[in-house]
Enzyme design. Sequence first.
Site, short mmCIF file in Angstrom:
data_model
loop_
_atom_site.label_atom_id
_atom_site.label_comp_id
_atom_site.label_asym_id
_atom_site.label_seq_id
_atom_site.Cartn_x
_atom_site.Cartn_y
_atom_site.Cartn_z
N MET A 32 47.81 34.30 47.14
CA MET A 32 48.17 32.92 46.84
C MET A 32 48.37 32.79 45.33
O MET A 32 48.33 31.67 44.79
CB MET A 32 47.09 31.96 47.33
N HIS A 36 44.42 38.19 39.57
CA HIS A 36 43.38 38.75 38.70
C HIS A 36 43.26 40.25 39.02
O HIS A 36 44.03 40.79 39.83
CB HIS A 36 42.06 38.00 38.88
N GLY A 38 41.27 41.83 40.81
CA GLY A 38 41.05 42.14 42.23
C GLY A 38 42.40 42.30 42.94
O GLY A 38 42.64 43.28 43.65
N HIS A 39 43.30 41.35 42.70
CA HIS A 39 44.66 41.46 43.28
C HIS A 39 45.35 42.72 42.74
O HIS A 39 46.06 43.41 43.48
CB HIS A 39 45.52 40.26 42.89
N GLN A 63 46.24 26.48 55.41
CA GLN A 63 44.91 27.07 55.49
C GLN A 63 43.88 26.29 54.67
O GLN A 63 42.72 26.68 54.59
CB GLN A 63 44.94 28.55 55.07
N LYS A 156 36.55 41.20 49.68
CA LYS A 156 35.82 39.98 49.30
C LYS A 156 35.94 38.95 50.43
O LYS A 156 34.97 38.32 50.81
CB LYS A 156 36.34 39.38 47.99
N SER A 193 40.22 33.77 42.26
CA SER A 193 41.09 32.84 41.52
C SER A 193 40.32 31.56 41.20
O SER A 193 40.59 30.89 40.22
CB SER A 193 42.33 32.50 42.34
O1 PAF Z 1 43.46 35.82 50.84
C1 PAF Z 1 44.38 35.03 50.51
O2 PAF Z 1 44.72 34.89 49.35
C2 PAF Z 1 45.09 34.24 51.60
O3 PAF Z 1 44.20 33.84 52.58
C3 PAF Z 1 46.29 34.98 52.19
C4 PAF Z 1 45.86 36.23 52.94
C5 PAF Z 1 47.27 35.34 51.11
C6 PAF Z 1 47.01 34.07 53.19
O4 PAF Z 1 47.50 32.93 52.58
#
Ligand code: PAF
Length: 286
Positions: A32, A36, A38-39, A63, A156, A193
């Site tokens: 999303m 950071h 982690g990503h 979500q 996480k 985030s």
């Molecule tokens: O983990 C996330 O950032 C979100 O839940 C995802 C998997 C990108 C779905 O929107």
Amino acid sequence: MSVVVVNEIIALRKIIKEYKMQGKTVALVPTMGCLHDGHKSLMQKAHSIADITVASVFVNPIQFCPGEDYDKYPRTLEADKIVAESAGVDIIFAPSVNEMYPGLEKFSDLTMVAPPYELTDIMCGKSRVGHFDGVETVVTKLFNIVQPDFACFGMKDIQQLFLIKKMVKDLNIPVEIVPCPLVRESGGLALSSRNKYLTDEQRKIALSLSKALFAIRDLCNAGVRETKKLFDTGLTNLDKNVELEYLEFVNYDTFKPVDTVEQPTICALAARVGGVRLIDNVVLEV
Ligand code: PAF
């Protein structure tokens, strides 16, 4: 190669089709944004296992529960491009809400993918009712759009990872889910985030989340296996300003709650620090 930003599904499909015709494999990292380290570790993993790495950056409205931080969720595409490029990402897919959910007036009109109730009536799913329906729906759409060979998800979001692995198996979606380790700051705070929302003072308080989990893990390693005792140790280590939402113990393979740690077990928590909701977990080995 510098990262390319694609906003439209048709354009992305065309690019990916060409790569696939050349026999190239594709890995997807759904995010999303507000990227950071982690990503970045997910993207580096994706880059190491596939020829082409796609990262999606999409703040998925369906979500978020009513009253959550959808509107204020940080949107930082320019900075995200730099992180993604440094991690070897080839394509950022950054669709608008209308591109993902065209013409949708209310989300109850949408066909949804929903995990089984008993796996969402615990941990994050219990307080964020409908959250995992929104996650599974958008991830399914992303899988259909990108058709990746691999998709990387962080540990996480351990309940999310479990549910997505199950969804892929239950629905025969042809993608390999690659779990990636949780990344922490040097003080132990799990990268998120949402850490951006914390003041310096709240950040210090938030450190007690990982401290509590590490204390539980140490006690378990020392031979204490009753989750009631492990739970009490966790509570003792939490700063008094932490508002605990849950601290739960579930079997690593089934996600069923356990009273005694007899098999690999996930100890996970969610808590609010100054209104900021944070999650963290450790795996207890036996
Ligand atoms: O983990 C996330 O950032 C979100 O839940 C995802 C998997 C990108 C779905 O929107």
